[in-house]
Motif scaffolding. Structure first.
Motif, short mmCIF file in Angstrom:
data_model
loop_
_atom_site.label_atom_id
_atom_site.label_comp_id
_atom_site.label_asym_id
_atom_site.label_seq_id
_atom_site.Cartn_x
_atom_site.Cartn_y
_atom_site.Cartn_z
N SER A 168 0.84 -1.20 0.00
CA SER A 168 0.00 0.00 0.00
C SER A 168 0.88 1.25 0.00
CB SER A 168 -0.94 -0.01 1.20
OG SER A 168 -0.46 0.87 2.19
N PRO A 169 0.47 2.28 -0.75
CA PRO A 169 1.30 3.51 -0.89
C PRO A 169 1.58 4.18 0.45
CG PRO A 169 -0.54 3.54 -2.43
CD PRO A 169 -0.75 2.35 -1.55
N ARG A 170 0.61 4.14 1.37
CA ARG A 170 0.82 4.81 2.65
C ARG A 170 1.88 4.08 3.47
NH1 ARG A 170 -4.70 6.78 5.30
NH2 ARG A 170 -3.23 8.00 6.52
N ILE A 171 1.82 2.75 3.42
CA ILE A 171 2.83 1.98 4.15
C ILE A 171 4.21 2.22 3.53
CG2 ILE A 171 3.61 -0.39 4.59
CD1 ILE A 171 0.67 -1.07 5.16
N LYS A 172 4.24 2.33 2.21
CA LYS A 172 5.52 2.60 1.55
C LYS A 172 6.10 3.94 2.00
CE LYS A 172 5.06 -0.03 -2.71
NZ LYS A 172 4.73 0.12 -4.14
N ALA A 173 5.23 4.95 2.09
CA ALA A 173 5.69 6.28 2.52
C ALA A 173 6.23 6.22 3.94
CB ALA A 173 4.55 7.29 2.43
N PHE A 174 5.51 5.52 4.81
CA PHE A 174 5.96 5.35 6.19
C PHE A 174 7.29 4.60 6.23
CE2 PHE A 174 6.11 2.53 9.94
CZ PHE A 174 6.20 3.49 10.92
N PHE A 175 7.39 3.58 5.37
CA PHE A 175 8.61 2.78 5.31
C PHE A 175 9.81 3.64 4.92
CE2 PHE A 175 11.44 0.11 2.68
CZ PHE A 175 11.87 -0.77 3.66
N LYS A 176 9.63 4.45 3.87
CA LYS A 176 10.72 5.32 3.41
C LYS A 176 11.17 6.26 4.53
CE LYS A 176 8.83 6.57 -0.64
NZ LYS A 176 8.64 7.35 -1.86
N ALA A 177 10.19 6.88 5.20
CA ALA A 177 10.53 7.83 6.26
C ALA A 177 11.24 7.14 7.41
CB ALA A 177 9.27 8.52 6.76
N SER A 178 10.72 5.96 7.81
CA SER A 178 11.33 5.31 8.97
C SER A 178 12.71 4.77 8.63
CB SER A 178 10.43 4.21 9.52
OG SER A 178 10.23 3.23 8.54
N MET A 179 12.91 4.32 7.38
CA MET A 179 14.24 3.84 7.00
C MET A 179 15.26 4.97 7.02
SD MET A 179 14.09 0.71 6.63
CE MET A 179 15.64 0.23 5.91
N PHE A 180 14.78 6.18 6.78
CA PHE A 180 15.72 7.29 6.69
C PHE A 180 16.11 7.87 8.04
CE2 PHE A 180 17.74 11.10 5.39
CZ PHE A 180 18.38 10.70 4.24
#
Lengths: 324, 300
Positions: A124-136
Motif C-alpha cells: 500500500s502507498p501509505r505503508i511505503k511512505a511510512f517505510f521510506k521515512a522510517s528507513m531514513f
C-alpha cells in the motif's frame, strides 16, 4: 544595481533599452561575461587552495619530518619505514579495509532490494511512505547518539537487547565489544542501521528515472521479470551503483567515529576497533607525533584517491563529464 | 534533473511485465505480504529509538550495568533523568543553543556560496573549467579526516582556535552541494539569463535576482542535508573547540562519557533530546528531502 533595473525586472515599462555600462574600467572588467565566471568560482578556488591543497602539501612535508613542539628535524622517509614495520598500522589498515569491504557487501544489495520493493506495484502507498521515512530516520541521528544507543544495546549484561535476542535462540550472552569478530558485527549492525535508508533513497531515485518505455518494450518482447531486471533495470541503475560504491569506499575507509563511540574512546581491547583514522587521531592528537601521523594520512589519502579515480575512470565518469 | 522526471514515470506501466496480468486475488495477497514485510522492517529500524526512549526513564547506574533493552522496569522507572536535565544539567541547554546557531549560520553560508560557485560551473565556459570541476568531484571522495592534522595546526596559526569560523569556513564551498546545485542549474533554461543580459542586468545581478529565486526546491533539499551534517558534526568541532561554553551538542554529550564513571542518567536523556530538532525538521520537510536529496547526486 539601480532601482531602474529592479523596476524592469518586475515587469514595469523599460525606461532604457541600451545596456547600462558599469562605471570605470575595473567594474566593467569584473562584471564582463568573460571575467564573471572566475568571480563565480573564486570562492571555490580560494577554499580549495587554503583548506585542501595547502594542507595536503603540508601533510606531505610533515610526513618527512620528526616533529616535537618547538623542534623540527627532517628525517626523509623514516616515518614511512616506521609505518611499514608497525604492526598496529597494519592492524588498523586491515580493520578499515575489511569494514569497507563488508559494508560494500551488505550496503549495496540490501538497499537495492528494498528500493525495488518500494518501487514495485505491490504494497500500500501509505505503508511505503511510512517505510521510506522510517528507513531514513537513523541517518539523521548523530554518531554520538547512535553510538551511545548501540553501545548500550550491545552491552555485556544478559538483559541487554542483543544478548536477550541471543537468549531467544538459546545462545549464551556474548561479550560483544571484547572480541574481534563480534566487535566487527556490532560495527556492521550500526552501519546497516544508519545507512540502509540513505542508499535505498539513492537507488530509488535511480530506479524512478528509468523511462517507462523501456519496461513497455520489455513487456512487449515478452521478457520475464528476471530478464527485465537484468537487461533493463540493472544497466539503468549502474550510474547509481557506481555512485554508491564510491561513497561507500570513502565512508568505509574513513570510518572512525562509530568505533570511537562504541568503545567509548579510541582504545579498544587489542585494537579490535582501531581504524586508520583512529590511528591517525591517536598519533596526532593523543600522542602529538605529528610527523608519523602525517605519513599515515598521506598513505591513506593516496589509497582512497587511487581506488576512487581508478573506479571512476574505468566506469567512464570523466569521459561523460567532458562531454557535458 | 530527476524531480520532474519522477512525475513522468507512469507507475501502472513501470513494472507491468508480470504483475499486470495477475488475477486480483493474487495481487491482494502480494500486496498484503509486501506491506507486512515493509512494516516489519520499519519496526526493526525503529527499535533503537524505542530503546533510547525507554532508557530515559531508567536509572543511570542500572543502565550501565544492564544495557538497553525494550522493556520498562517499572520498579525503577522514573522521571529523575528529565528532572536532572531541566534543573542540574550544567551547560546542556547552552550547547543546544550553540548547535542551533552554528547550524543555521553554516547552512545559510554554505548554501549561498555553493550556489554562487555552482552557477559559474553550470552556465559559463571558461579556461580551467574542466580541471576545476574534476577537483569538485575528487573533493567529494576525499575524507577530510586525513587532512585534519595540518588543517588543525593551520587554524591555530590563523588564530581561529575555539572559534566557530574555523568550523564554518572549510565548508562554505562544499563540493557535494556545489555538484548538486550544478546539476540542478543545468536544467534551468539559458533564455532567462539571456533575457537578463538584454535588460542590462550585470552577470552577478542575474544570479542574485533571477537565478537564485528559481533554486528554492534545490535549496530546500540541500538545507536539510547540510543541516543534518552540521547538527551532527563531531570530529572537527571536537578538535577546534576548547571552552565548554562554546561546545556544540555532540561534543558536550561526549564529555559526559568520561573514562571514569559515565553519567548515563544525563547522557541518555540528553541524547534523546538532541534527536528531537532534527527529527522535527525532517518530518516537516520530508517531501523535499525524499525527492530532492537524491535528485542531483545520482546523475554523475
Amino acid at each position: 544595481m539601480t532601482t531602474s533595473v529592479l523596476a524592469r525586472l518586475h515587469g514595469k515599462r523599460p525606461t532604457r533599452l541600451t545596456k547600462k555600462r558599469p562605471d570605470g574600467p575595473f567594474r566593467s572588467m569584473v562584471f564582463s561575461p568573460k571575467v564573471a565566471p572566475y568571480g563565480f568560482v573564486f570562492p571555490f578556488i580560494l577554499t580549495l587552495a587554503i583548506f585542501w591543497i595547502y594542507p595536503i602539501g603540508r601533510s606531505i612535508v610533515m610526513s618527512t619530518q620528526h616533529i616535537v613542539p618547538g623542534y623540527i628535524e627532517p628525517v626523509g622517509v623514516e616515518n614511512y619505514l616506521r609505518m611499514w614495520n608497525d604492526p598496529i598500522f597494519w592492524r588498523a589498515l586491515w580493520n578499515s579495509v575489511r569494514y569497507m569491504l563488508a559494508t560494500l557487501v551488505i550496503l549495496i544489495p540490501i538497499p537495492l532490494l528494498l528500493a525495488l520493493a518500494v518501487n514495485s506495484k505491490l504494497g500500500s502507498p501509505r505503508i511505503k511512505a511510512f517505510f521510506k521515512a522510517s528507513m531514513f530516520t537513523p541517518a539523521l541521528t548523530s554518531v554520538v547518539v547512535a553510538g551511545i544507543i548501540f553501545r548500550l544495546m550491545f552491552a555485556e549484561g544478559e538483559d541487554a537487547l542483543m544478548n536477550q535476542m541471543l537468549g531467544v535462540f538459546g545462545l549464551d550472552p556474548e561479550r560483544w565489544l571484547r572480541n574481534d569478530m563480534t566487535g566487527l558485527v556490532a560495527l556492521l549492525v550500526l552501519a546497516l542501521w544508519r545507512w540502509t535508508g540513505v542508499n535505498m533513497m539513492y537507488f530509488l531515485a535511480g530506479l524512478q528515472s528509468i523511462p517507462a518505455e523501456y519496461y513497455e518494450a520489455a513487456a512487449i518482447d515478452g521478457a520475464s521479470k528476471w530478464q527485465t531486471f537484468v537487461h533493463v533495470t540493472l544497466p539503468q541503475v549502474k550510474p547509481t551503483i557506481i555512485f554508491v560504491v564510491t561513497i561507500s569506499v570513502f565512508g568505509g575507509l574513513s570510518m572512525f567515529l562509530e568505533s570511537f563511540m562504541l568503545w567509548g574512546g579510541n582504545n579498544s581491547p587489542q585494537n579490535i576497533g582501531l581504524t586508520i583514522i583512529g590511528y591517525l587521531y591517536r598519533l596526532g592528537i593523543e600522542r602529538n607525533d605529528l610527523g608519523f601521523a602525517s605519513a599515515v594520512g598521506v598513505v591513506l589519502l593516496a589509497l582512497v584517491l587511487i581506488i576512487n579515480l581508478t573506479q571512476l575512470t574505468l566506469t567512464g565518469f570523466f569521459k561523460k563529464e567532458k562531454r557535458a | 534533473m530527476s524531480i520532474p522526471l519522477q512525475k513522468d514515470v507512469r507507475p501502472e506501466l513501470a513494472h507491468s511485465s508480470a504483475l499486470g496480468t495477475a488475477p486480483r486475488r493474487k495481487r491482494w495477497i502480494g500486496n498484503s505480504a509486501m506491506s507486512l514485510l515493509l512494516l516489519l522492517i520499519s519496526a526493526v529500524t525503529l527499535i533503537p529509538f524505542w530503546a533510547i526512549f525507554v532508557g530515559t526513564f531508567q536509572d543511570g547506574t542500572a543502565l550501565m550495568r544492564h544495557g538497553l533493552n525494550l522493556s520498562i522496569d517499572w520498579d525503577q522507572a522514573g522521571l529523575y533523568n528529565y528532572i536532572m536535565l531541566f534543573t542540574d544539567s550544567g551547560d546542556f541547554f547552552r550547547w543546544f543553543a550553540n548547535s542551533i546557531g552554528l547550524t543555521v549560520v553554516q547552512v545559510v553560508t554554505t548554501l549561498l556560496v555553493s550556489a554562487f560557485v555552482a552557477y559559474g560551473f553550470a552556465k559559463y565556459e571558461f579556461r580551467f573549467k574542466t580541471p576545476l570541476f574534476i577537483c569538485v568531484v575528487v573533493l567529494m571522495t576525499v575524507p577530510f579526516e586525513m587532512l585534519m592534522l595540518p588543517l588543525f595546526t593551520q587554524m591555530h596559526a590563523f588564530g581561529l582556535s575555539d572559534n566557530y569560523a574555523a568550523i564554518i569556513l572549510p565548508w562554505v564551498a562544499r563540493a557535494m552541494t556545489i555538484f548538486f546545485f550544478r546539476q540542478y542549474l543545468l536544467g534551468i533554461p539559458d533564455e532567462i539569463i539571456e533575457a537578463g543580459r538584454v535588460d542590462g542586468v550585470s552577470e552577478y545581478g542575474i544570479f542574485f535576482r533571477l537565478v537564485l529565486p528559481l533554486m528554492t526546491p534545490a535549496m530546500a533539499a540541500m538545507a536539510i542535508l547540510n543541516g543534518m551534517l552540521s547538527w551532527n558534526n563531531f570530529l572537527w568541532p571536537l578538535l577546534v573547540l576548547r571552552s565548554p561554553s562554546n561546545f556544540t551538542l555532540p561534543i558536550g554529550l561526549n564529555t559526559l562519557l568520561t573514562p571514569h564513571g559515565n553519567n548515563y542518567d544525563l547522557l541518555i536523556v540528553g541524547a534523546f533530546f538532541s534527536l528531537i530538532p532534527i527529527l522535527v525538521l525532517f518530518l516537516a520537510f520530508q517531501r523535499f528531502f525524499v525527492t530532492g536529496m537524491t535528485a542531483g547526486a545520482v546523475k554523475g
